[in-house]
Write an enzyme that holds these catalytic residues in place. Sequence first.
Site, PDB file in Angstrom:
ATOM      1  N   ASN A 171      -8.913   8.127   0.003  1.00 24.64           N
ATOM      2  CA  ASN A 171      -8.814   9.437   0.672  1.00 24.64           C
ATOM      3  C   ASN A 171     -10.144   9.879   1.314  1.00 24.64           C
ATOM      4  OD1 ASN A 171      -6.443  10.811  -1.759  1.00 24.64           O
ATOM      5  ND2 ASN A 171      -6.016   9.855   0.218  1.00 24.64           N
ATOM      6  N   TRP A 172     -11.256   9.233   0.922  1.00 23.75           N
ATOM      7  CA  TRP A 172     -12.543   9.536   1.595  1.00 23.75           C
ATOM      8  C   TRP A 172     -12.472   9.186   3.080  1.00 23.75           C
ATOM      9  CZ3 TRP A 172     -15.704  12.678  -0.738  1.00 23.75           C
ATOM     10  CH2 TRP A 172     -15.902  12.621  -2.121  1.00 23.75           C
ATOM     11  N   ARG A 181       5.472   3.561  -3.584  1.00 22.56           N
ATOM     12  CA  ARG A 181       4.339   2.662  -3.837  1.00 22.56           C
ATOM     13  C   ARG A 181       3.393   3.328  -4.828  1.00 22.56           C
ATOM     14  NH1 ARG A 181       3.951   3.927   1.718  1.00 22.56           N
ATOM     15  NH2 ARG A 181       2.561   5.686   2.085  1.00 22.56           N
ATOM     16  N   SER A 227      -7.937  10.011  -3.999  1.00 24.53           N
ATOM     17  CA  SER A 227      -8.169   8.580  -4.214  1.00 24.53           C
ATOM     18  C   SER A 227      -9.453   8.127  -3.526  1.00 24.53           C
ATOM     19  CB  SER A 227      -6.985   7.769  -3.670  1.00 24.53           C
ATOM     20  OG  SER A 227      -6.997   7.777  -2.251  1.00 24.53           O
ATOM     21  N   ARG A 229     -10.181   9.988   5.128  1.00 23.58           N
ATOM     22  CA  ARG A 229      -9.471  11.008   5.926  1.00 23.58           C
ATOM     23  C   ARG A 229     -10.482  11.763   6.800  1.00 23.58           C
ATOM     24  NH1 ARG A 229      -4.370  13.476   2.572  1.00 23.58           N
ATOM     25  NH2 ARG A 229      -3.503  11.456   2.028  1.00 23.58           N
ATOM     26  N   ARG A 257       6.244   9.738  -8.641  1.00 31.89           N
ATOM     27  CA  ARG A 257       5.645   9.930  -7.318  1.00 31.89           C
ATOM     28  C   ARG A 257       6.581  10.793  -6.491  1.00 31.89           C
ATOM     29  NH1 ARG A 257       2.018   6.169  -3.483  1.00 31.89           N
ATOM     30  NH2 ARG A 257       1.701   7.707  -1.845  1.00 31.89           N
ATOM     31  N   GLY A 278       0.768  17.067   3.192  1.00 30.25           N
ATOM     32  CA  GLY A 278       0.601  17.099   4.641  1.00 30.25           C
ATOM     33  C   GLY A 278       1.942  17.279   5.347  1.00 30.25           C
ATOM     34  N   ASP A 302       2.221  13.632  -3.957  1.00 29.55           N
ATOM     35  CA  ASP A 302       2.176  13.249  -2.539  1.00 29.55           C
ATOM     36  C   ASP A 302       3.101  14.146  -1.711  1.00 29.55           C
ATOM     37  OD1 ASP A 302       1.330  11.810  -0.369  1.00 29.55           O
ATOM     38  OD2 ASP A 302       2.620  10.080  -0.740  1.00 29.55           O
ATOM     39  N   GLY A 303       2.752  14.304  -0.436  1.00 28.36           N
ATOM     40  CA  GLY A 303       3.615  15.032   0.501  1.00 28.36           C
ATOM     41  C   GLY A 303       3.082  16.383   0.950  1.00 28.36           C
TER      42      GLY A 303
HETATM   43  C1  IPE Z   1      -2.091   8.775  -2.965  1.00 36.54           C
HETATM   44  O1  IPE Z   1      -1.540   9.440  -1.885  1.00 36.54           O
HETATM   45  C2  IPE Z   1      -3.314   9.481  -3.436  1.00 36.54           C
HETATM   46  C3  IPE Z   1      -3.097  10.792  -4.010  1.00 36.54           C
HETATM   47  C4  IPE Z   1      -1.951  11.362  -4.249  1.00 36.54           C
HETATM   48  C5  IPE Z   1      -4.295  11.509  -4.362  1.00 36.54           C
HETATM   49  P1  IPE Z   1      -1.832   8.961  -0.379  1.00 36.54           P
HETATM   50  O2  IPE Z   1      -1.033   9.848   0.494  1.00 36.54           O
HETATM   51  O3  IPE Z   1      -3.302   8.929  -0.142  1.00 36.54           O
HETATM   52  O4  IPE Z   1      -1.271   7.477  -0.420  1.00 36.54           O
HETATM   53  P2  IPE Z   1      -0.859   6.473   0.737  1.00 36.54           P
HETATM   54  O5  IPE Z   1      -2.071   6.239   1.553  1.00 36.54           O
HETATM   55  O6  IPE Z   1       0.233   7.110   1.535  1.00 36.54           O
HETATM   56  O7  IPE Z   1      -0.374   5.261   0.018  1.00 36.54           O
HETATM   57  C1  IPE Z   2      -1.163  14.276  -1.265  1.00 35.66           C
HETATM   58  O1  IPE Z   2      -0.597  14.743  -0.091  1.00 35.66           O
HETATM   59  C2  IPE Z   2      -2.518  14.886  -1.535  1.00 35.66           C
HETATM   60  C3  IPE Z   2      -3.656  13.975  -1.363  1.00 35.66           C
HETATM   61  C4  IPE Z   2      -3.569  12.709  -1.104  1.00 35.66           C
HETATM   62  C5  IPE Z   2      -4.968  14.550  -1.513  1.00 35.66           C
HETATM   63  P1  IPE Z   2      -0.906  14.080   1.306  1.00 35.66           P
HETATM   64  O2  IPE Z   2      -2.060  14.788   1.920  1.00 35.66           O
HETATM   65  O3  IPE Z   2      -1.063  12.608   1.166  1.00 35.66           O
HETATM   66  O4  IPE Z   2       0.422  14.416   2.106  1.00 35.66           O
HETATM   67  P2  IPE Z   2       1.183  13.488   3.139  1.00 35.66           P
HETATM   68  O5  IPE Z   2       1.447  12.177   2.474  1.00 35.66           O
HETATM   69  O6  IPE Z   2       0.292  13.346   4.332  1.00 35.66           O
HETATM   70  O7  IPE Z   2       2.434  14.238   3.441  1.00 35.66           O
HETATM   71 MG    MG Z   3       0.266  11.088   1.235  1.00 37.84          MG
END
Ligand code: IPE
Ligand code: IPE
Ligand code: MG
Length: 248
Positions: free
Chosen positions: A69-70, A195, A66, A72, A189, A24, A21-22
């Site tokens: 994530n669809w 979470r 996930s 987004r 994580r 973005g 995660d992270g």
């Molecule tokens: C969890 O990250 C899914 C993946 C790492 C692929 P998200 O960034 O989608 O999770 P939430 O929505 O912040 O809990």
């Molecule tokens: C995790 O990074 C990658 C995926 C969920 C695909 P994010 O895209 O969730 O990054 P943040 O949480 O927005 O920083």
């Molecule tokens: Mg994220």
Amino acid sequence: MDLRERIDRARVPRHIAVIMDGNGRWAKRQGEMRVAGHSHGVGAVREALMAASEVGVRYLTLYAFSTENWNRPQEEVDALMDLLVRTLMSELDSLNENGVRLNAIGDLDSLPGDCNGILQKAIDSTASNDRITLTLALSYSSRWEIVRTMRLLAEKVRTGEIDPADISEELVSEFLCTRGLPDPELLIRTSGERRVSNFLLWQIAYAELYFTDVLWPDFKKDDLFTAIIDYQNRERRFGMISEQVSPR
Ligand code: IPE
Ligand code: IPE
Ligand code: MG
């Protein structure tokens, strides 16, 4: 001392799962588009995979996309699918050179056709590698997986193949997407979120949870070694008391 040297090789987790995660937030800090964060995340996947393999981890499972994530923005979803296809093509030789067996869990039929096709080809091409199994969770969520398992088991009951009394923890595990994989001992994580976001809920029943503020694109081998060392300093009691698990 080198972090790697501080790891007790006799107690390395067999299976590590990672919520990457992270991406973005990393991109935002660089003043770039979110997708640049995902691209840089590929380098971190390489680091984590090599680090895990070097210390003898046998299974690495990465949450890559996930079910949620669809939801987004479409352009981000498209960019992620495109990145997946390009990465699978560019990394295939390296996976084979390094003994990596590729595996995937999730609703793979929901992935775009080219994505699923390349994925299946990469899975087939690496099937006989046995140094480490890299499982990508794609269009995966734990609740989706559990509902699917319930349907499969209900169908077996309906056709008389099994009796409700036959349903055990072992049988449920056999019908999950992770069939054949041991449960992860360690779940990492990144990005400071604390979470689980619908990841491997059944399988992490007794996993040690490790949270780090490092954003996924910045994750390096030493971050994995640090997590393993932290894991090795914990006492895993499985409901018992300290004297039972570490007798003096
Ligand atoms: C969890 O990250 C899914 C993946 C790492 C692929 P998200 O960034 O989608 O999770 P939430 O929505 O912040 O809990
Ligand atoms: C995790 O990074 C990658 C995926 C969920 C695909 P994010 O895209 O969730 O990054 P943040 O949480 O927005 O920083
Ligand atoms: Mg994220």
